[in-house]
Scaffold this motif. Sequence first.
Motif, PDB file in Angstrom:
ATOM      1  N   THR A 184       0.836  -1.194   0.000  1.00  0.00           N
ATOM      2  CA  THR A 184       0.000   0.000   0.000  1.00  0.00           C
ATOM      3  C   THR A 184       0.875   1.250   0.000  1.00  0.00           C
ATOM      4  O   THR A 184       1.848   1.342   0.736  1.00  0.00           O
ATOM      5  CB  THR A 184      -0.899  -0.006   1.240  1.00  0.00           C
ATOM      6  N   GLY A 185       0.511   2.195  -0.835  1.00  0.00           N
ATOM      7  CA  GLY A 185       1.232   3.449  -0.903  1.00  0.00           C
ATOM      8  C   GLY A 185       2.446   3.442  -1.799  1.00  0.00           C
ATOM      9  O   GLY A 185       3.218   4.404  -1.804  1.00  0.00           O
TER      10      GLY A 185
ATOM     11  N   GLY B 229      -8.952   1.309  -0.066  1.00  0.00           N
ATOM     12  CA  GLY B 229      -8.638   2.319  -1.056  1.00  0.00           C
ATOM     13  C   GLY B 229      -8.739   3.757  -0.626  1.00  0.00           C
ATOM     14  O   GLY B 229      -8.052   4.599  -1.166  1.00  0.00           O
ATOM     15  N   VAL B 230      -9.573   4.097   0.359  1.00  0.00           N
ATOM     16  CA  VAL B 230      -9.724   5.496   0.734  1.00  0.00           C
ATOM     17  C   VAL B 230      -8.439   5.970   1.382  1.00  0.00           C
ATOM     18  O   VAL B 230      -7.944   5.370   2.332  1.00  0.00           O
ATOM     19  CB  VAL B 230     -10.919   5.673   1.690  1.00  0.00           C
ATOM     20  N   ASN B 231      -7.872   7.055   0.882  1.00  0.00           N
ATOM     21  CA  ASN B 231      -6.546   7.511   1.275  1.00  0.00           C
ATOM     22  C   ASN B 231      -6.648   8.422   2.492  1.00  0.00           C
ATOM     23  O   ASN B 231      -6.980   9.600   2.371  1.00  0.00           O
ATOM     24  CB  ASN B 231      -5.890   8.255   0.103  1.00  0.00           C
ATOM     25  N   LEU B 232      -6.383   7.888   3.675  1.00  0.00           N
ATOM     26  CA  LEU B 232      -6.449   8.658   4.903  1.00  0.00           C
ATOM     27  C   LEU B 232      -5.111   8.571   5.640  1.00  0.00           C
ATOM     28  O   LEU B 232      -4.486   7.513   5.670  1.00  0.00           O
ATOM     29  CB  LEU B 232      -7.570   8.138   5.814  1.00  0.00           C
TER      30      LEU B 232
ATOM     31  N   LEU C 172      10.180  -3.242   0.260  1.00  0.00           N
ATOM     32  CA  LEU C 172      10.277  -2.015  -0.520  1.00  0.00           C
ATOM     33  C   LEU C 172       9.121  -1.063  -0.250  1.00  0.00           C
ATOM     34  O   LEU C 172       8.896  -0.134  -1.019  1.00  0.00           O
ATOM     35  CB  LEU C 172      10.328  -2.358  -2.012  1.00  0.00           C
ATOM     36  N   ARG C 173       8.399  -1.313   0.817  1.00  0.00           N
ATOM     37  CA  ARG C 173       7.288  -0.421   1.175  1.00  0.00           C
ATOM     38  C   ARG C 173       7.818   0.982   1.439  1.00  0.00           C
ATOM     39  O   ARG C 173       8.769   1.158   2.200  1.00  0.00           O
ATOM     40  CB  ARG C 173       6.592  -0.955   2.422  1.00  0.00           C
ATOM     41  N   PRO C 174       7.224   1.998   0.840  1.00  0.00           N
ATOM     42  CA  PRO C 174       7.741   3.363   1.032  1.00  0.00           C
ATOM     43  C   PRO C 174       7.757   3.793   2.490  1.00  0.00           C
ATOM     44  O   PRO C 174       8.649   4.508   2.917  1.00  0.00           O
ATOM     45  CB  PRO C 174       6.782   4.224   0.205  1.00  0.00           C
TER      46      PRO C 174
ATOM     47  N   ALA D 168      -2.288   2.005   7.215  1.00  0.00           N
ATOM     48  CA  ALA D 168      -1.301   2.690   8.048  1.00  0.00           C
ATOM     49  C   ALA D 168      -0.121   3.121   7.206  1.00  0.00           C
ATOM     50  O   ALA D 168       0.407   2.348   6.400  1.00  0.00           O
ATOM     51  CB  ALA D 168      -0.828   1.759   9.171  1.00  0.00           C
ATOM     52  N   GLY D 169       0.297   4.360   7.390  1.00  0.00           N
ATOM     53  CA  GLY D 169       1.514   4.841   6.762  1.00  0.00           C
ATOM     54  C   GLY D 169       1.377   5.159   5.298  1.00  0.00           C
ATOM     55  O   GLY D 169       1.865   4.420   4.444  1.00  0.00           O
TER      56      GLY D 169
END
Length: 1218
Positions: free
Chosen positions: A288-289, A606-609, A474-476, A642-643
């Motif tokens: 995610t992200g 999907g909702v970007n919070l 490799l998660r940002p 998260a994150g």
Amino acid sequence: MNVVKGRSNKLSNSTAFSFLGITRTARSWGTKTTRSLQAHPYCSKMSPSNANTSFMRCMTSKAMASEHNQIAGVVVTKRRSTRPATSVVMLPEASLWKGRAKTSAGKSCNMTSVKNRQEWSTRPVSATLLRELSTASRTCRSVDTSGCHGNTSKIASMVTPWVPFQGCRVEYLSRFFTDSSVVVSAPTGSGKTAIFELAIVQLLKKMDDMNYSQNFKIVYKYLSRFFTDSSVVVSAPTGSGKTAIFELAIVQLLKKMDDMNYSQNFKIVYKYLSRFFTDSSVVVSAPTGSGKTAIFELAIVQLLKKMDDMNYSQNFKIVYMAPVKALCAERFRDWDAKFSRYGLTCKEVTGDSYETDLLEISHCRLILTTPEKWDSLTRRWKDNRGLVQVVKLFLIDEVHLLNEERRGATLEAVVSRMKTVQKTLRLDRHMPSHTFLPLRFIAVSATIPNVEDVAQWLGCDDSPAKHYKISDELRPVKLNKVVIGYPCTTASPFQFDIGLSYKLKPILIKYSDLKPTLIFCSTRKGVQQTSSVLAQQLTFEFNQEQREKLTLAANLIQENKLKALLKGGIGYHHAGMDLADRSTTEQVFHSGYLPVLVTTSTLAMGVNLPAHLVIIKSTQQYVYGGYQEYSETQVLQMIGRAGRPQFDTSATAVIMTKENTKHRYERLVDGKELVESSLHRHLTEHLNAEVVLQTITEHAVAMDWIRSTFLYVRALSNPRHYGFPANLDKRGIEYKLEQMCLIELNELSKAKLITIDLINISPTETGCLMARYYLAFQSMKIFAKVCGSEKLQELLSLLSECHEFADVQLRVSEKKTLNALNNTKDQECIRFPLPGKIKTRDMKVNCLIQAVFGGLQIYDTSLNQDATKIVRAGERVSKCLVQFLNQQPQYQSLLSAIILAKCFYRKLWENTPYVSRQLERIGPALSSLLAKNGKTSFRAIVESNPRDLERILNRPPPMGNRIQEAVRGLPYFSLDLEGSDNQFAKVTVTVKLLNPELVLRINMSSNEHCFTLLVGDSENRLLLNKRIRTVDMVLSPILVLSVNQNNAKEVYANLLSEKWIGLDVSATIKVSNLKHLQQNLKVSIDKIQKSKQSKLILTNTEEKPKKLKKPTLIDQIQEKHAGMYNLPGMKLKTNPPQNSTHVDLNKFQYRPLRKEQLVPLEASEKTALTDELTIQGHIRRGREKRKSKYGRDPREPSDIALYFNFPLRLANRGKVMS
């Protein structure tokens, strides 16, 4: 080391001191320059008395230049001074020269930043220090000499000999007088604008030398757009400098990190993104992200670029499909702003209206929809080839939902159908190969361990899909995953969930880092209960800005409980809330002012919070009457919130579960659960849809369709999951899949949805309805239970049992409100109360539908949301029910179904007093005011004074006139039924439009508005079913139809508007009275002609017939009823006296409608018979007098003509129902 000595007091006007960071042009060395130097941050120690600065020395280290780290300094020396000379050694950016340098004595020397330059400025310049600086400048990576005191000449002499300053200026500026491209990273104010000006001068000089006479342009503003932090998508011709954009982005990133003193590790990925500029389908599994949305945008740009290269001029569409409407809405807001300016119009299609959506999406390029909606649209793709065949890019977000029970099967069927469309286009010989643009799939998700299976499914034989799996390393934003197990002391999962609410406080204190926290609960009630507990345990301290923002957001909230919680820093969010409240809560949390947000799984996808901490409170959810554990996909989606890279650099996810399941979730967070197919559990509906599309026409073709599904791919890899033996080979698994298809096809055949003729498979009309209206197989079985005599109440109860409402849950907290709506003495209740208490899902659905139709106030927000969803689905189900009953011969059930479908469309009962709610600008409040004042019909509104209407509504003129004008423009009809004079079995139906001129002028109802004419009889037989368009009646206002009736006592006619309530017309005629009256007249005429002769029974012998005695009244009545059926073609059988012989009459002379026993006359019929005999007696005597006088009756040619020309018409006309 090159040192430049300036001896000239004046410089040219074009000299820009980039080393000093002074962008203005210096005209002379004097007071102005000295003040400029004083204003520079690195010259803060210079005294105003140093106004007579005469020269400047610049140092540049060759040793440092070899390491790409140059030291540029400025030494300003005061002349003609009696005090000891002092010097200031300055560096342009002290923040760039960090590190540790070794002195000549071998000791380490800490290099300081600009902030510590005051410490250096107070130290004298000694020989030892100069030697250290000189050594450090040649050996270390960075030196900071913010300020020094001492002998400047000694510093210069120890470094390098002097050279003229002007030579340095010429050497430095000459670098830009070249034809090469140049990328410069320099501090703010160092003269970057002058570099642009020099480049322009160089270009003009070169064109002048070349005698260049063609047109040219210099673009500056466009490239400056890329020096931002926003994502950029560029579509530009080849050779226009797209590579330079990448270089500019890299320079911008380095510059920003330098400004931020960014010291963490970073990577720039170029080669990976370039892989997506291909024509192959792509499947990506990434954390995610990590930028999966950017992959979609790159694919869109690639498609546009390719069409531009091909000169593609045909129509095309791009489809983005997400599992929930919230994702579609988020992407629509983002992409509509990005792509609409370039002509790529966007449209969000997630409703239930097929015709409206089909019309709207025909004019847009980018369609954002859900699997269910796209499935309903593409089930008729052969009727709408212009929609489906022009799709060139199919974007699938959250493709891991293939694992979900209901949505997964729909997603799989939709993608398989799109592959079938693609295969059909490839086989189309009429399409030129050079203009064929294949369909490309892009599928992304955060949790697909078996990404290669999805790629195998999406690909085709000649173009396999590529797949990329990016690990969580490799998660940002690095995610810390914590699983906490708690002992379960109670058997109730609900009580365990409540207990966890009181354990949240220490977790928030330990892991939140005073950043936003997102808490997931399994139920809506759990969300509100958890929020209340946290509000009691936590107290947040806000600054003035945060307090104002939270107060402003709380004032916009309608729900009082949420309003109070928001002011304390805690909010909650679930699907049962008001849409405006949900949106406000999301915005205030997104802005970072709300510390804690408690929610259900609605925000898990999907909702970007911006959540730094995510807590999953309890890992069990209530599904279909019982508790079960979350799936791995659901858990990974929740912790993936998260994150977010846009908001945070680190994140934490905490899973609160039972102690005995702790190890399961510790292993689960690694993402090892494979994505499986769920199509085999919903195969019936999708097989029927493919049969209707004629994709499946025989058994062998059904197996070909199975091979195009994800079910086939996974069955070969994991047969045990689908109930197949693990040791089967490919042929054995295919045989099992084929048997599975045959079983489902036979079920469809039993339900009369398809027909199977040996090997051929074809759909029935009922099967086409099931596919067209997107209904479940169980719902069609419920439709088959309709016997034909159902009234409105019975049909509504039957419709409430349909499978389309299966996801509606009956919650304990809702029962009190539902029971109050169902039956309460002191308040208005539903029209058809249900027996007992509300106990089942069907009863809840029925109660909410009636509450909406009756305009009752539903005070529970969650029930309001459910009611909206139920009515929206019910409109589609009721339309299908009308079409289903159109195939049946029953009258009553079809009449009830048409009325019910109109009620779903208008959300009102057919006899509602709130008819004015259908008009524009008239809502529930104004309609209630009109109804309370007696304006309960359109007739009452038209007959009112316009000023009275305005007084009732409290609105200024001319609103009353506008309302009356709108009502007058509605189509009003009259309906008449008449019995035919010459044919007893005929009834004439006359439909007349009363106001064609007003309808044509005002046209309040659309051109597609239709009426349905139903004619039935007392035997519940449907005699006529005709659909009448209003526009046709405007052109020809009168319509006359003839209906055959079969010995019924009454005939009913109904003219029903399909969209408007209050315009229906009905009429009734008693056919039995007409028939008996005609028969009585015939009997009377026969008696008069026979002059009181006895009736004889014909025999087939030559014996003389016996003379019968005079018939009694009973004999006459029986004879009348027997004569009713003495029509051509009938063999009349009576019970003759004994010893008498009778013959059957000629079959050409008698034709009965049906045989039945004779029944005695009613009292009214006896009275009518007596009256008619008296009348005919007077007529007979008058005729005899005229015959005796004139020899014949001049009024009538014969007795038969007298009988047939007797005028008979019923007085019962059709009346308009209000």
